[in-house]
Design a protein around this motif. Structure first.
Motif, mmCIF file in Angstrom:
data_model
loop_
_atom_site.group_PDB
_atom_site.id
_atom_site.type_symbol
_atom_site.label_atom_id
_atom_site.label_comp_id
_atom_site.label_asym_id
_atom_site.label_seq_id
_atom_site.Cartn_x
_atom_site.Cartn_y
_atom_site.Cartn_z
ATOM 1 N N ALA A 176 0.829 -1.205 0.000
ATOM 2 C CA ALA A 176 0.000 0.000 0.000
ATOM 3 C C ALA A 176 0.865 1.257 0.000
ATOM 4 O O ALA A 176 0.550 2.248 -0.668
ATOM 5 C CB ALA A 176 -0.924 -0.006 1.218
ATOM 6 N N ASP A 177 1.962 1.217 0.749
ATOM 7 C CA ASP A 177 2.877 2.359 0.780
ATOM 8 C C ASP A 177 3.475 2.603 -0.601
ATOM 9 O O ASP A 177 3.583 3.754 -1.048
ATOM 10 C CB ASP A 177 3.986 2.102 1.797
ATOM 11 C CG ASP A 177 4.977 3.251 1.875
ATOM 12 O OD1 ASP A 177 4.587 4.354 2.301
ATOM 13 O OD2 ASP A 177 6.149 3.047 1.495
ATOM 14 N N MET A 178 3.836 1.520 -1.295
ATOM 15 C CA MET A 178 4.410 1.650 -2.638
ATOM 16 C C MET A 178 3.398 2.242 -3.611
ATOM 17 O O MET A 178 3.700 3.161 -4.384
ATOM 18 C CB MET A 178 4.875 0.279 -3.128
ATOM 19 C CG MET A 178 5.573 0.291 -4.474
ATOM 20 S SD MET A 178 7.167 1.155 -4.428
ATOM 21 C CE MET A 178 8.076 0.077 -3.315
ATOM 22 N N VAL A 179 2.157 1.738 -3.573
ATOM 23 C CA VAL A 179 1.116 2.246 -4.476
ATOM 24 C C VAL A 179 0.831 3.718 -4.172
ATOM 25 O O VAL A 179 0.676 4.540 -5.083
ATOM 26 C CB VAL A 179 -0.167 1.408 -4.342
ATOM 27 C CG1 VAL A 179 -1.295 2.021 -5.168
ATOM 28 C CG2 VAL A 179 0.085 -0.022 -4.789
ATOM 29 N N GLY A 180 0.773 4.067 -2.873
ATOM 30 C CA GLY A 180 0.505 5.451 -2.497
ATOM 31 C C GLY A 180 1.549 6.417 -3.019
ATOM 32 O O GLY A 180 1.225 7.511 -3.476
ATOM 33 N N ARG A 181 2.794 6.022 -2.964
ATOM 34 C CA ARG A 181 3.875 6.898 -3.434
ATOM 35 C C ARG A 181 3.759 7.159 -4.936
ATOM 36 O O ARG A 181 3.891 8.302 -5.394
ATOM 37 C CB ARG A 181 5.236 6.279 -3.104
ATOM 38 C CG ARG A 181 5.545 6.268 -1.606
ATOM 39 C CD ARG A 181 6.761 5.437 -1.254
ATOM 40 N NE ARG A 181 6.972 5.393 0.187
ATOM 41 C CZ ARG A 181 7.873 6.122 0.831
ATOM 42 N NH1 ARG A 181 8.663 6.934 0.156
ATOM 43 N NH2 ARG A 181 7.998 6.040 2.134
ATOM 44 N N TYR A 182 3.514 6.099 -5.707
ATOM 45 C CA TYR A 182 3.387 6.283 -7.157
ATOM 46 C C TYR A 182 2.105 7.033 -7.513
ATOM 47 O O TYR A 182 2.070 7.784 -8.492
ATOM 48 C CB TYR A 182 3.435 4.934 -7.863
ATOM 49 C CG TYR A 182 4.846 4.449 -8.118
ATOM 50 C CD1 TYR A 182 5.559 4.880 -9.232
ATOM 51 C CD2 TYR A 182 5.477 3.587 -7.232
ATOM 52 C CE1 TYR A 182 6.852 4.458 -9.462
ATOM 53 C CE2 TYR A 182 6.773 3.153 -7.450
ATOM 54 C CZ TYR A 182 7.459 3.598 -8.568
ATOM 55 O OH TYR A 182 8.752 3.182 -8.781
#
Length: 664
Positions: A176-182
């Motif tokens: 979720a953190d990765m998706v949020g950043r992108y």
């Protein structure tokens, strides 16, 4: 005696398995590679489904350009890519991927299925892969334009790696953190992340959204309402900065730092330390901000081929670029230093008042007159600084037959007008003046002021402050003058400017000053016209130096266009401007550099603090007075019985006078 080992070539499968472990370290790494492939394919909508923290299922669907059927056979072989032809292309690479290792690595440690359709194809094609090889010929099937990649049983054949991973909930949090950043960086693209079998998406951002809206959607209102947008362009370094940072009103236990360089999600220790250093001045220890920074650099100055997962890059002028980012953030925070909010708990009606005695851990009692109290109505000195008026009338109280000054407006400019950034001053004279201030400081007085609490104003000239269990009455006029003098020294050459919308003729200002009784003009000094002309000539010949060091702009016709901007949102009393201009000519030692800077700063400090030097109470009366409190049971100020006296204390050059008595 032991024999040397035999060197042999590793089996191809072993090589590929080792390489896969470097590129794909956990499910979030696999998702990062697939998101970047979707973005390279010009997708405007990316949907992600996850099961078991990405270990059981990790599926991504985009609406990009798709993959040609002819390329499916070699799609998962190592070093196959559509983004690079020769090594020199790395110097200007503009895509996320370039190695051609991501899908190959995934196929060695998971079951990989790809379904894709291009705009020219009449149907989609589905293909499955294992160990970089196509298991069977692609089969036609129904499907939308774009690509769907399904990764199942990640690390099924690498038991050691699978055991070292966190729980499924923690792995999902990393996804979720990765998706949020992108999603924040690619606001034009819609992102959706959901757990398989659940109808509600954990993350959902619409296409063509804004960065701030996506921050609000992913990180909440607490972050978005404190966002400051930062933009900076440096043609010399070839860097373009754009980002969102939180103001000092927001703090978190952990730093959230989203850094993209040329649209690539990376890490930079130099940038991180530089930014943390800026915020350490404003935030308490163990409190951190939210940061989103996007840097666009010349691709020829960036080396992206330094790490298998591409989460690090190296670039030229790293230290200078870090300083540029730090300066931009520091300037933004200085220009938006909003008040921080603190919350207190009020006593409920009917509740008993707190005891006036405090019991410590060793059973000893502290009497009331030794307690240091604080109050929810605590105030700051800034509250009593007059704000910079948008309209200030210049009126000295003297009628001038030559000139009538119209109302003038001021436009504060906080940044240094010459360079836009703080410059380092290395003039020996200025450094010596700063050192003399430090050598002459009164340590006890400094600690008293530093650790004091503002109680209230007695008048413009006097204020009460509390330090530990004592109250002090201080002369705010002298205190402000000393403070402003030190600001002049330590911000030397880096002042903003208070600009006049209508230029002020120096000649008329000098004439107005000479008409004042305070000036003390005599006929033996020469005619007022001659003196006013001398003032103009004297300041015009030094206009370049005054502008460079003090942001005091004087044009060639003898008009004053601006004065220094010393304290945020504070404007001096303009009625003292004529006398100030006259004293710059008569009281400043222009022939000696060190004395010139010292006397100029002193005169300027006097002018800016003049508002706090006026009072309706004579100092002589107070200096000869003794204050006494009557010993009465009803007196709320009585503490422990007996009469309380106020003792007057003189401190040269710091406080004009101060008074103290035991705190009650």
């Amino acid at each position: 005696m032991s024999k040397p080992g035999v060197i042999r070539k590793l089996d191809e499968a072993v090589i590929n398995r080792i390489a896969a472990g470097e590129v794909i370290q956990r499910p979030s790494n696999a998702l990062k590679e697939m998101i970047e492939n979707s973005l390279d394919a010009k997708s405007s909508d990316i949907q992600i489904n996850v099961h078991g923290g990405g270990l059981k299922l990790l599926q991504i669907q985009d609406n990009g350009t798709g993959i040609r059927k002819e390329d499916l056979e070699i799609l998962c072989e190592r070093f196959t890519t559509s983004k690079l032809e020769k090594f020199e292309d790395l110097s200007c690479i503009a895509t996320y991927g370039f190695r051609g290792e991501a899908l190959a690595s995934i196929s060695h440690i998971a079951h990989l299925t790809i379904k894709t359709k291009t705009a020219e194809d009449k149907c989609a094609f589905k293909a499955s892969y294992a160990d970089s090889r196509l298991l069977e010929q692609p089969k036609p099937c129904a499907g939308n334009q774009g690509t769907q990649i399904t990764v199942e049983d990640l690390f099924y054949n690498v038991a050691t790696r699978r055991k070292t991973l966190k729980s499924s909930s923690e792995e999902f949090a990393k996804l979720a953190d990765m998706v949020g950043r992108y999603a924040i960086h690619n606001a034009r693209v819609g992102f959706s992340l959901r757990k398989q079998g659940e109808s509600m998406a954990v993350i959902r951002t619409p296409p063509n959204s804004s960065i701030v809206d996506n921050i609000r959607s992913i990180y909440g209102n607490a972050v978005s309402k404190e966002i400051l947008e930062v933009e900076e362009v440096d043609q010399v370094l070839g860097v373009k900065l754009k980002g969102c940072i939180t103001n000092v009103g927001y703090t978190a236990k952990k730093l959230t730092f989203l850094l993209f360089i040329n649209n690539r999600l990376v890490e930079s220790l130099a940038l991180r330390k530089s930014i943390e250093q800026v915020y350490s001045v404003y935030l308490q220890k163990n409190c951190h901000p939210f940061l989103y920074i996007s840097l666009e650099l010349d691709p020829r100055t960036v080396d992206v081929n330094v790490h298998p997962t591409k989460h690090e890059v190296t670039f030229l002028y790293e230290d200078k670029i870090a300083d540029k980012v730090r300066s931009a953030i520091e300037a933004k925070l200085l220009g938006n230093n909003a008040l921080k909010h603190f919350y207190t708990q009020t006593r409920l009606p009917g509740a008993s008042a707190p005891s006036t005695e405090v019991t410590t851990s060793d059973k000893t009692k502290v009497s009331a007159n030794e307690m240091v109290r604080t109050d929810i109505s605590i105030q700051k000195l800034d509250k009593f600084f007059p704000a910079a008026n948008t309209s200030v009338s210049v009126n000295t109280g003297v009628t001038s037959t030559n000139t009538v000054f119209e109302t003038n407006k001021f436009e504060p400019q906080k940044q240094c007008p010459q360079t836009g950034e703080k410059r380092e001053i290395r003039l020996t004279s200025v450094l010596e003046l700063r050192q003399s201030v430090e050598n002459e400081l009164h340590v006890g007085l400094r600690e008293t002021v530093k650790n004091s609490t503002f109680v209230g104003c007695v008048s413009f000239k006097r204020a009460m402050i509390q330090h530990e269990t004592k109250l002090y009455l201080c002369n705010t006029g002298k205190l402000c003058e000393e403070m402003l003098y030190q600001i002049m020294l330590y911000d030397f050459g880096n002042f903003g400017a208070l600009k006049f919308t209508n230029s002020m003729p120096l000649y008329d200002l000098a004439r107005m000053a000479l008409d004042c009784e305070e000036c003390g003009w005599k006929e033996t000094d020469g005619t007022k016209e001659e003196i006013a002309t001398t003032v103009v000539d004297h300041l015009v010949t030094r206009a370049a130096m005054l502008d460079d060091y003090f942001s005091m702009q004087i044009d060639g016709e003898g008009n004053l266009k601006s004065i220094p901007y010393l304290v945020d949102k504070f404007c001096p009393d303009m009625s003292g401007l004529p006398i100030y201009i006259l004293r710059l000519t008569t009281e400043v030692e222009w022939d000696n550099e060190r004395e010139c800077f010292k006397t100029f700063c002193r005169e300027t400090a006097k002018f800016y603090s003049e508002l706090f030097t006026r009072d309706d109470v004579d100092d002589d009366i107070l200096e000869n007075a003794t204050f006494q409190f009557e010993d009465s049971p009803k007196d709320s100020l009585r503490g422990g019985g007996g009469n309380q006296h106020m003792m007057l204390v003189a401190v040269k050059n710091k406080f004009h006078w101060a008074a103290c008595f035991p705190h009650h």
